[in-house]
Design a protein around this motif. Structure first.
Motif, PDB file in Angstrom:
ATOM      1  N   VAL A  41       1.030  -1.127   0.106  1.00 31.94           N
ATOM      2  CA  VAL A  41       0.006  -0.089  -0.171  1.00 31.94           C
ATOM      3  C   VAL A  41       0.955   1.251  -0.177  1.00 31.94           C
ATOM      4  O   VAL A  41       1.761   1.434   0.780  1.00 31.94           O
ATOM      5  CB  VAL A  41      -0.918  -0.014   1.160  1.00 31.94           C
ATOM      6  CG1 VAL A  41      -1.771   1.187   1.027  1.00 31.94           C
ATOM      7  CG2 VAL A  41      -1.560  -1.225   1.226  1.00 31.94           C
ATOM      8  N   VAL A  42       0.843   2.142  -0.897  1.00 28.60           N
ATOM      9  CA  VAL A  42       1.584   3.224  -0.800  1.00 28.60           C
ATOM     10  C   VAL A  42       0.619   4.627  -0.835  1.00 28.60           C
ATOM     11  O   VAL A  42      -0.356   4.742  -1.175  1.00 28.60           O
ATOM     12  CB  VAL A  42       2.105   3.496  -2.375  1.00 28.60           C
ATOM     13  CG1 VAL A  42       2.838   4.553  -2.450  1.00 28.60           C
ATOM     14  CG2 VAL A  42       3.459   2.464  -2.450  1.00 28.60           C
ATOM     15  N   VAL A  43       1.129   5.229   0.402  1.00 28.43           N
ATOM     16  CA  VAL A  43       0.222   6.455   0.794  1.00 28.43           C
ATOM     17  C   VAL A  43       1.344   7.322   0.786  1.00 28.43           C
ATOM     18  O   VAL A  43       2.552   7.267   1.358  1.00 28.43           O
ATOM     19  CB  VAL A  43      -0.216   6.337   2.267  1.00 28.43           C
ATOM     20  CG1 VAL A  43      -1.142   7.322   2.660  1.00 28.43           C
ATOM     21  CG2 VAL A  43      -1.078   4.951   2.177  1.00 28.43           C
TER      22      VAL A  43
ATOM     23  N   SER B  86      -5.848  -0.054   7.409  1.00 31.19           N
ATOM     24  CA  SER B  86      -6.687   0.305   8.314  1.00 31.19           C
ATOM     25  C   SER B  86      -6.515   1.901   8.806  1.00 31.19           C
ATOM     26  O   SER B  86      -7.328   2.525   8.806  1.00 31.19           O
ATOM     27  CB  SER B  86      -6.687  -0.630   9.523  1.00 31.19           C
ATOM     28  OG  SER B  86      -5.460  -0.449  10.465  1.00 31.19           O
ATOM     29  N   LEU B  87      -5.004   2.196   8.924  1.00 35.71           N
ATOM     30  CA  LEU B  87      -5.022   3.423   9.242  1.00 35.71           C
ATOM     31  C   LEU B  87      -5.207   4.548   8.248  1.00 35.71           C
ATOM     32  O   LEU B  87      -5.907   5.327   8.818  1.00 35.71           O
ATOM     33  CB  LEU B  87      -3.463   3.682   9.577  1.00 35.71           C
ATOM     34  CG  LEU B  87      -2.914   4.723  10.186  1.00 35.71           C
ATOM     35  CD1 LEU B  87      -3.394   5.213  11.479  1.00 35.71           C
ATOM     36  CD2 LEU B  87      -1.263   4.704  10.156  1.00 35.71           C
ATOM     37  N   PHE B  88      -5.149   4.203   7.089  1.00 41.39           N
ATOM     38  CA  PHE B  88      -5.337   5.232   6.172  1.00 41.39           C
ATOM     39  C   PHE B  88      -6.553   4.763   5.425  1.00 41.39           C
ATOM     40  O   PHE B  88      -7.163   5.536   4.411  1.00 41.39           O
ATOM     41  CB  PHE B  88      -4.227   5.256   4.901  1.00 41.39           C
ATOM     42  CG  PHE B  88      -2.965   5.794   5.727  1.00 41.39           C
ATOM     43  CD1 PHE B  88      -2.951   7.286   6.053  1.00 41.39           C
ATOM     44  CD2 PHE B  88      -2.040   4.844   5.800  1.00 41.39           C
ATOM     45  CE1 PHE B  88      -1.797   7.638   6.481  1.00 41.39           C
ATOM     46  CE2 PHE B  88      -0.765   5.334   6.682  1.00 41.39           C
ATOM     47  CZ  PHE B  88      -0.596   6.709   6.864  1.00 41.39           C
ATOM     48  N   ASP B  89      -7.439   3.790   5.890  1.00 40.60           N
ATOM     49  CA  ASP B  89      -8.719   3.471   5.437  1.00 40.60           C
ATOM     50  C   ASP B  89      -8.774   3.119   4.115  1.00 40.60           C
ATOM     51  O   ASP B  89      -9.481   3.626   3.073  1.00 40.60           O
ATOM     52  CB  ASP B  89      -9.580   4.672   5.490  1.00 40.60           C
ATOM     53  CG  ASP B  89     -10.869   4.378   5.968  1.00 40.60           C
ATOM     54  OD1 ASP B  89     -11.022   2.983   6.336  1.00 40.60           O
ATOM     55  OD2 ASP B  89     -11.756   5.184   5.945  1.00 40.60           O
ATOM     56  N   ARG B  90      -7.773   2.205   3.561  1.00 40.75           N
ATOM     57  CA  ARG B  90      -7.744   1.853   2.218  1.00 40.75           C
ATOM     58  C   ARG B  90      -8.444   0.445   2.155  1.00 40.75           C
ATOM     59  O   ARG B  90      -7.845  -0.570   2.632  1.00 40.75           O
ATOM     60  CB  ARG B  90      -6.135   1.835   1.707  1.00 40.75           C
ATOM     61  CG  ARG B  90      -5.471   3.138   1.717  1.00 40.75           C
ATOM     62  CD  ARG B  90      -5.898   3.818   0.528  1.00 40.75           C
ATOM     63  NE  ARG B  90      -5.463   5.128   0.381  1.00 40.75           N
ATOM     64  CZ  ARG B  90      -4.206   5.613  -0.161  1.00 40.75           C
ATOM     65  NH1 ARG B  90      -3.678   4.498  -0.837  1.00 40.75           N
ATOM     66  NH2 ARG B  90      -3.663   6.625  -0.270  1.00 40.75           N
TER      67      ARG B  90
ATOM     68  N   TRP C 201       8.571   2.725   5.884  1.00 41.10           N
ATOM     69  CA  TRP C 201       7.762   1.423   5.674  1.00 41.10           C
ATOM     70  C   TRP C 201       7.122   0.989   6.916  1.00 41.10           C
ATOM     71  O   TRP C 201       7.545   1.306   8.096  1.00 41.10           O
ATOM     72  CB  TRP C 201       8.933   0.163   5.125  1.00 41.10           C
ATOM     73  CG  TRP C 201       9.461   0.234   3.991  1.00 41.10           C
ATOM     74  CD1 TRP C 201       9.232   1.098   2.925  1.00 41.10           C
ATOM     75  CD2 TRP C 201      10.112  -0.818   3.394  1.00 41.10           C
ATOM     76  NE1 TRP C 201       9.846   0.740   1.775  1.00 41.10           N
ATOM     77  CE2 TRP C 201      10.377  -0.346   2.019  1.00 41.10           C
ATOM     78  CE3 TRP C 201      11.105  -1.860   4.019  1.00 41.10           C
ATOM     79  CZ2 TRP C 201      11.312  -1.046   1.283  1.00 41.10           C
ATOM     80  CZ3 TRP C 201      11.668  -2.598   3.137  1.00 41.10           C
ATOM     81  CH2 TRP C 201      11.995  -2.145   1.755  1.00 41.10           C
ATOM     82  N   MET C 202       5.987   0.622   6.715  1.00 45.42           N
ATOM     83  CA  MET C 202       5.246  -0.020   7.870  1.00 45.42           C
ATOM     84  C   MET C 202       4.364  -1.342   7.598  1.00 45.42           C
ATOM     85  O   MET C 202       4.328  -1.713   6.478  1.00 45.42           O
ATOM     86  CB  MET C 202       4.306   0.832   8.459  1.00 45.42           C
ATOM     87  CG  MET C 202       3.244   1.202   7.814  1.00 45.42           C
ATOM     88  SD  MET C 202       2.166   2.843   8.484  1.00 45.42           S
ATOM     89  CE  MET C 202       1.200   1.647   9.945  1.00 45.42           C
ATOM     90  N   ASP C 203       3.704  -1.872   8.532  1.00 46.68           N
ATOM     91  CA  ASP C 203       3.072  -3.050   8.348  1.00 46.68           C
ATOM     92  C   ASP C 203       2.027  -2.741   7.453  1.00 46.68           C
ATOM     93  O   ASP C 203       1.017  -1.692   7.252  1.00 46.68           O
ATOM     94  CB  ASP C 203       2.495  -3.740   9.553  1.00 46.68           C
ATOM     95  CG  ASP C 203       1.602  -4.930   9.225  1.00 46.68           C
ATOM     96  OD1 ASP C 203       2.202  -5.889   8.395  1.00 46.68           O
ATOM     97  OD2 ASP C 203       0.673  -4.905   9.689  1.00 46.68           O
ATOM     98  N   ALA C 204       1.616  -3.718   6.207  1.00 44.95           N
ATOM     99  CA  ALA C 204       0.556  -3.557   5.138  1.00 44.95           C
ATOM    100  C   ALA C 204      -0.723  -3.401   5.521  1.00 44.95           C
ATOM    101  O   ALA C 204      -1.347  -2.368   5.506  1.00 44.95           O
ATOM    102  CB  ALA C 204       0.936  -4.590   3.998  1.00 44.95           C
ATOM    103  N   ASP C 205      -0.920  -4.346   6.584  1.00 42.34           N
ATOM    104  CA  ASP C 205      -2.502  -4.392   6.920  1.00 42.34           C
ATOM    105  C   ASP C 205      -2.775  -3.145   7.893  1.00 42.34           C
ATOM    106  O   ASP C 205      -3.854  -2.676   7.889  1.00 42.34           O
ATOM    107  CB  ASP C 205      -2.799  -5.694   7.576  1.00 42.34           C
ATOM    108  CG  ASP C 205      -2.858  -6.793   6.390  1.00 42.34           C
ATOM    109  OD1 ASP C 205      -3.378  -6.608   5.315  1.00 42.34           O
ATOM    110  OD2 ASP C 205      -2.475  -7.905   6.868  1.00 42.34           O
ATOM    111  N   GLU C 206      -1.778  -2.708   8.794  1.00 42.16           N
ATOM    112  CA  GLU C 206      -1.887  -1.722   9.616  1.00 42.16           C
ATOM    113  C   GLU C 206      -2.188  -0.433   8.852  1.00 42.16           C
ATOM    114  O   GLU C 206      -2.796   0.239   9.218  1.00 42.16           O
ATOM    115  CB  GLU C 206      -0.499  -1.599  10.776  1.00 42.16           C
ATOM    116  CG  GLU C 206      -0.733  -0.947  11.874  1.00 42.16           C
ATOM    117  CD  GLU C 206      -2.045  -1.096  12.662  1.00 42.16           C
ATOM    118  OE1 GLU C 206      -2.472  -2.319  12.638  1.00 42.16           O
ATOM    119  OE2 GLU C 206      -2.650  -0.303  13.382  1.00 42.16           O
TER     120      GLU C 206
END
Ligand code: ADP
Ligand code: MG
Lengths: 231, 387
Positions: free
Chosen positions: B99-101, B199-203, B191-196
């Motif tokens: 996930v790229v934010v 949820s954090l960025f509501d993707r 970098w951070m955990d993908a699933d986290e």
């Protein structure tokens, strides 16, 4: 037949040579229909008041300037008919020029200054070295070859300039007031060298001078006045 | 026959006071040229360094960058079963959905802000990018709001030391480690955990997939398979090719470099011209003397051109030397592709230095052309009479 003999005996044959400068409407006649023969091996001195055309005559003989009329044969070649590149080569091979102001290249050593005309020949480095050293020794400066012009006295500079004029073994050496910027001792040395050249090295020397004492070193003196020979 | 080169070299050196300003001017132009080009090269290098030929990248069809791409979870599942994907010892496919934010964060010091690329990544994703090494602290824990930042970003953004916390979208993230991307595009990422991160960025969706193929043939088969599947609006390409395409930001920088150099070189050409005119003027009688000795006009012309070229060459060498000071220096800029801070190093290649030198020689030759023509045209008698 007569003309052939004349050509052989005379290294320079000048006929009705003129140089006229046009300055607007005025014509300045520097040389007026001069005829002159110079024999091989002569040490000819050219005297006359300032502005009488001495330098102009010397320049034409040396293939640096062009007349506006007449002929100038040097060793059978009519230098007035050579184009500019031919003249450049001809000068390199046939004439050594000595200037009043020495005109050495300031950034080059004595050796390199003397070598300059040889770089235009086919001689290899070793042959050039031999000729340069011979010429420098002839003017008594064999030990100064690595000096720059500013590290030399005026008299030494002029002797380097003579070595440069001699190094291609030209048959003709021309000098325009070569002692004009020298003290009397240096002048004496330079004149002695030019005299030796004509007497023992079989060179023809033509020298412009103001000084009668300098002219006395020559074998013949001619006088110019207002562009004409007076004697 | 030409005049000896030592003649030109010594004339330049003897007149160094008069020529120094010109030499420094040319040095400046070359330094600017080489530096800006080194910047473009560094930027390109950081992209082209990045890909691994064994990896295949998958983005949405039509997307030119991960940040504008979406891959659904259904698509991810489908791809998972493709037989060309290599597997680990536990027979799990080596594939990572990232996930790229873009998040806006304060810089160090000046109080300004900039976008930073945050990548949600799985352990497999880390394994697929062996260029990246942890240099300080520890990796993030899956399921926690922890991040690892690149060392180069850490130098440029506030609160990026290990143990620091920073806020984004009202949530707090903790820095647990510092990583080094080894001059790749990952030097500009967090970098951070993908699933986290989802949820954090509501993707709902992922941005891209990265997978390891069995071999080169498998890579081609897989790419062809995905590209030809009309139901999958996805675009597959080798990771190397993907990062190769990410060099557009370097284009305007190169253009800027060329433009600056051209504009400045006009000044340098005039400086060289001025210097060479002065040199010809001061050496008029010398030129007359050389002509009397038998040197032709074209020898004089060539000699002054060589002298101008040599003078400029010294300037070029100095300019390259100046620009060496910034070689390897890291710099950040906004990337026109990811729209985030991209950190990379100036990179002076030998070819770039050679181009700088060629450039300087051209400046020298163009600048000395008119003075050299004047020197060659001097009438001998008049030249001899000059003082
Ligand atoms: N370029 C020129 N234009 C016009 N007149 C010239 C030029 N060069 C020389 N002259 C004139 O030609 C004459 C001869 O000059 P020059 O041969 O130098 O004399 P000298 O060497 O005997 O002093 C002088 O009157 C001089 O003013
Ligand atoms: Mg005179």
């Amino acid at each position: 037949m007569l003309s052939q003999v004349m050509v052989e005996a005379n290294i320079v044959t000048i006929r009705k040579l003129s140089k006229v400068y046009q300055q607007g409407d005025i014509n300045v006649t520097a040389l007026n229909q001069i005829s002159l023969d110079i024999r091989a091996g002569e040490f000819l001195t050219l005297m006359g008041p300032s502005g009488s055309g001495k330098s102009t005559l010397l320049h034409i003989i040396a293939g640096i300037d062009r007349p506006t009329g007449g002929e100038c044969h040097v060793q059978g070649v009519d230098v007035t008919r050579l184009n500019e590149s031919e003249l450049a080569d001809w000068r390199n091979q046939n004439v050594g020029f000595v200037f009043q102001t020495f005109n050495l290249i300031p950034v080059l050593t004595a050796y390199e200054n003397v070598e300059l005309p040889l770089l235009l020949t086919r001689l290899n480095r070793q042959q050039r070295r031999h000729q340069v050293n011979t010429a420098l020794e002839l003017v008594g400066l064999g030990d100064r070859s690595h000096h720059l012009p500013r590290q030399l006295s005026g008299g030494q500079e002029q002797r380097v300039a003579i070595a440069r004029a001699l190094v291609t073994s030209p048959s003709l050496v021309v000098a325009d007031e070569p002692t004009g910027n020298l003290d009397s001792q240096s002048a004496h040395d330079v004149l002695g060298i030019l005299q030796t050249l004509s007497q023992t090295a079989d060179k023809t020397v033509i020298m412009v001078t103001h000084d009668p004492k300098a002219a006395a070193f020559g074998s013949r003196t001619i006088h110019l006045e207002k562009g004409e020979l007076t004697n | 026959m030409a005049l000896p080169l030592t003649y030109n070299v010594r004339n330049v050196l003897v007149r160094w006071r008069a020529t120094l300003a010109t030499i420094l001017g040319i040095a400046l132009v070359v330094a600017v040229y080489v530096s800006v080009q080194a910047m473009a090269t560094g930027l390109e290098k950081s992209s082209t360094n990045t890909g691994d030929p064994r990896n295949v990248m998958i983005v949405r069809k039509g997307s030119t960058a991960e940040s504008s791409s979406q891959v659904t979870r259904e698509q991810f599942k489908l791809i998972n079963y493709l037989p060309q994907i290599a597997r680990d010892s536990k027979n799990q496919p080596l594939i990572s959905a990232d996930v790229v934010v873009l998040i806006n964060l304060p810089r160090r010091g000046d109080g300004g802000e900039a976008n930073v690329l945050l990548r949600g990544i799985s352990p497999v994703g880390i394994a697929l990018r062996p260029q990246v090494t942890l240099v300080e602290g520890r990796w993030f824990t899956p399921g926690k709001r922890e991040v690892v930042v690149s060392r180069r970003l850490a130098a440029r953004f506030a609160n990026f030391e290990v143990g620091d916390k920073f806020k984004t979208g009202g949530k707090e993230l903790t820095v647990t480690g510092i990583m080094d991307g080894n001059n790749t595009a990952f030097d500009s990422e967090i970098w951070m955990d993908a699933d986290e991160s989802r949820s954090l960025f509501d993707r709902e969706n992922y941005s891209s997939l990265l997978l390891r193929v069995l071999d080169a043939a498998a890579s081609q088969t897989l790419i062809a398979r995905i590209e030809s599947d009309k139901r999958l609006p996805l675009h597959a390409l080798s990771e190397v090719d993907y990062y190769k395409s990410q060099t557009k930001t370097a284009v305007p920088i190169k253009f800027l470099g060329d433009f600056l150099a051209t504009a400045m070189s006009i000044g340098a050409i005039f400086a060289a011209m001025n210097t060479m005119y002065a040199s010809v003027g001061a050496r008029t009688r010398e030129i007359g003397t050389l002509r009397v000795l038998g040197y032709r006009r074209r020898s004089i012309l060539a000699s002054f051109l060589i002298e101008g070229a040599f003078l400029a060459f010294i300037g070029g060498l100095l300019g390259c030397l100046f620009s060496l000071f910034i070689n390897g220096y890291s710099i950040g800029t906004m990337s026109f592709q990811s729209w985030s801070e991209t950190v990379f190093s100036f990179r002076i290649t030998p070819w770039l230095a050679v181009k700088g030198l060629i450039f300087s020689v051209i400046v020298g030759i163009v600048g000395s052309l008119l003075p050299a023509i004047r020197a060659a045209r001097l009438p001998v008698i008049a030249a001899l009479k000059s003082v």
